[in-house]
Design a protein around this motif. Sequence first.
Motif, PDB file in Angstrom:
ATOM      1  N   PHE A  50       0.853  -1.202   0.000  1.00 31.32           N
ATOM      2  CA  PHE A  50       0.000   0.000   0.000  1.00 31.32           C
ATOM      3  C   PHE A  50       0.887   1.249   0.000  1.00 31.32           C
ATOM      4  CE2 PHE A  50      -3.486  -2.263   2.749  1.00 31.32           C
ATOM      5  CZ  PHE A  50      -4.045  -2.817   1.607  1.00 31.32           C
ATOM      6  N   GLY A  51       1.882   1.211   0.887  1.00 30.82           N
ATOM      7  CA  GLY A  51       2.781   2.369   1.026  1.00 30.82           C
ATOM      8  C   GLY A  51       3.533   2.655  -0.259  1.00 30.82           C
ATOM      9  N   LEU A  52       4.024   1.590  -0.899  1.00 28.68           N
ATOM     10  CA  LEU A  52       4.790   1.775  -2.130  1.00 28.68           C
ATOM     11  C   LEU A  52       3.892   2.293  -3.255  1.00 28.68           C
ATOM     12  CD1 LEU A  52       7.389   1.547  -3.763  1.00 28.68           C
ATOM     13  CD2 LEU A  52       6.906  -0.895  -4.104  1.00 28.68           C
ATOM     14  N   ASP A  53       2.679   1.768  -3.312  1.00 27.80           N
ATOM     15  CA  ASP A  53       1.717   2.213  -4.326  1.00 27.80           C
ATOM     16  C   ASP A  53       1.509   3.733  -4.217  1.00 27.80           C
ATOM     17  OD1 ASP A  53      -0.278   1.751  -6.356  1.00 27.80           O
ATOM     18  OD2 ASP A  53      -1.807   2.032  -4.801  1.00 27.80           O
ATOM     19  N   GLU A  54       1.255   4.185  -3.007  1.00 25.39           N
ATOM     20  CA  GLU A  54       1.000   5.618  -2.780  1.00 25.39           C
ATOM     21  C   GLU A  54       2.270   6.442  -3.023  1.00 25.39           C
ATOM     22  OE1 GLU A  54      -2.234   6.241  -1.990  1.00 25.39           O
ATOM     23  OE2 GLU A  54      -1.823   8.375  -2.307  1.00 25.39           O
ATOM     24  N   ALA A  55       3.396   5.917  -2.555  1.00 27.63           N
ATOM     25  CA  ALA A  55       4.668   6.643  -2.714  1.00 27.63           C
ATOM     26  C   ALA A  55       4.995   6.814  -4.197  1.00 27.63           C
ATOM     27  CB  ALA A  55       5.796   5.901  -1.999  1.00 27.63           C
ATOM     28  N   LEU A  56       4.692   5.789  -4.994  1.00 29.11           N
ATOM     29  CA  LEU A  56       4.974   5.877  -6.435  1.00 29.11           C
ATOM     30  C   LEU A  56       4.022   6.847  -7.132  1.00 29.11           C
ATOM     31  CD1 LEU A  56       5.737   2.124  -7.180  1.00 29.11           C
ATOM     32  CD2 LEU A  56       7.325   4.029  -7.547  1.00 29.11           C
ATOM     33  N   ALA A  57       2.780   6.911  -6.658  1.00 24.69           N
ATOM     34  CA  ALA A  57       1.836   7.882  -7.218  1.00 24.69           C
ATOM     35  C   ALA A  57       2.344   9.295  -6.929  1.00 24.69           C
ATOM     36  CB  ALA A  57       0.446   7.666  -6.625  1.00 24.69           C
ATOM     37  N   GLU A  58       2.772   9.505  -5.696  1.00 22.85           N
ATOM     38  CA  GLU A  58       3.290  10.811  -5.294  1.00 22.85           C
ATOM     39  C   GLU A  58       4.552  11.164  -6.098  1.00 22.85           C
ATOM     40  OE1 GLU A  58       3.407  12.856  -1.024  1.00 22.85           O
ATOM     41  OE2 GLU A  58       4.823  11.213  -1.182  1.00 22.85           O
ATOM     42  N   PHE A  59       5.416  10.174  -6.256  1.00 20.41           N
ATOM     43  CA  PHE A  59       6.667  10.331  -7.003  1.00 20.41           C
ATOM     44  C   PHE A  59       6.389  10.820  -8.431  1.00 20.41           C
ATOM     45  CE2 PHE A  59       9.795   8.290  -9.852  1.00 20.41           C
ATOM     46  CZ  PHE A  59      10.994   8.731  -9.317  1.00 20.41           C
ATOM     47  N   ALA A  60       5.434  10.162  -9.090  1.00 20.42           N
ATOM     48  CA  ALA A  60       5.106  10.527 -10.478  1.00 20.42           C
ATOM     49  C   ALA A  60       4.511  11.928 -10.533  1.00 20.42           C
ATOM     50  CB  ALA A  60       4.148   9.503 -11.075  1.00 20.42           C
ATOM     51  N   GLU A  61       3.599  12.233  -9.605  1.00 18.02           N
ATOM     52  CA  GLU A  61       2.962  13.557  -9.592  1.00 18.02           C
ATOM     53  C   GLU A  61       3.974  14.667  -9.373  1.00 18.02           C
ATOM     54  OE1 GLU A  61      -0.305  13.504  -6.759  1.00 18.02           O
ATOM     55  OE2 GLU A  61      -1.016  11.651  -7.718  1.00 18.02           O
TER      56      GLU A  61
END
Length: 357
Positions: free
Chosen positions: A243-254
């Motif tokens: 879950f954490g990685l999913d969100e972190a990657l979304a934030e990273f891309a944004e």
Amino acid sequence: MKMKLLNPGPVTLTERVRKALLRDDLCHRESEFAELTRGVMTRLSRVYPEAEKTHVPVLLTASGTGAVEAMLSLVPKAGKVLVVANGVYGERAAAMLEAQGKAFEIVKSGWLEPMDLGAAEALLKTKAFSHAFAVHHETTTGRLNDVGALGRMCKMHGTALLLDAVSSFGGEHIRFEDWNLEACAATANKCLHGVPGIAFVIAQKDALARPSGATSVYLDLKRYAAEQEKGFSPFTQSVQAMFGLDEALAEFAEQGGVEARNHAYRQRTALVMDGLAKMNVTTLLGSRDAYSSILTSYRMPSSLSYDKLHDHLKARGFIIYAGQGRFQGEIFRIAVMGDVTTSDIERLLDEIRSAVR
Ligand SMILES: *Cc1c(COP(=O)(O)O)cnc(C)c1O
């Protein structure tokens, strides 16, 4: 007081990633988990779009070391690896190959030195190696190794390169084609700003098609890749870390991906270097250019012990990092990954200034 972690992972989480850890419970054998896994794979592939077609991310529940060890299962049992080491993590890979009973030769430089490319090239010319291994960002000192030069040699001599990119993935540029990268290993909780628990290997599809060179049941990359095609894993994954990685990657891309993250790190690191230089605290590696954007290392000022500096800063909300091995007590390290702002860095420098006095 909210702590700012300036150690090389795990990092200070953003609120957004912390909240993601509280998503609803999931069974790792249900379709919802497969969907989550596929989403994370897609986001991970986009970190370095150059490799999207040729390589695939393979996720496992482990620390970064686990991913590096699983990556070495790509080396056939009859293969031979040239390990180019100039710090703790290069030497650790040699220990892994030793434990796996695989043939290797190590070109070892001192920890303050760059990789010995001359010696590496002489050995690559013998064509005796199926693989070479290097560390991208040698966290022992903060040196960003010249993997470009090594990779081009590997390409010329037809040797596949395996890269420990644990402390650089997402924060520094990685060139899969130019560096002849068969695979690189990394983790959720360094430059990607996730939580510890999930690590991964970005592996060439062709390499995963070969028979596995695994010498362990758990760290068999091919086995993970096969199950992952269906969205699953042979063993229980750390669901919350995913879950954490999913969100972190979304934030990273944004936020603008590698380019933006590298820029932000560079800015923070320049502040740290400039501030410490004004206090006459000297860098361990001498040249500023030798360093990554991510972590820098400094000799302890004579007025202060590491423990004193550490405790002073911890009481004021900052965790710094000690030296490893022979550098223990001699140096301190400052990493700038995670939810850290330039004003945090300015506050840190004020606190170091008062400790040095
Ligand atoms: C952090 C790190 C690792 C892995 O460390 P773990 O504690 O296993 O997560 C491996 N290589 C490098 C270069 C690292 O910085």
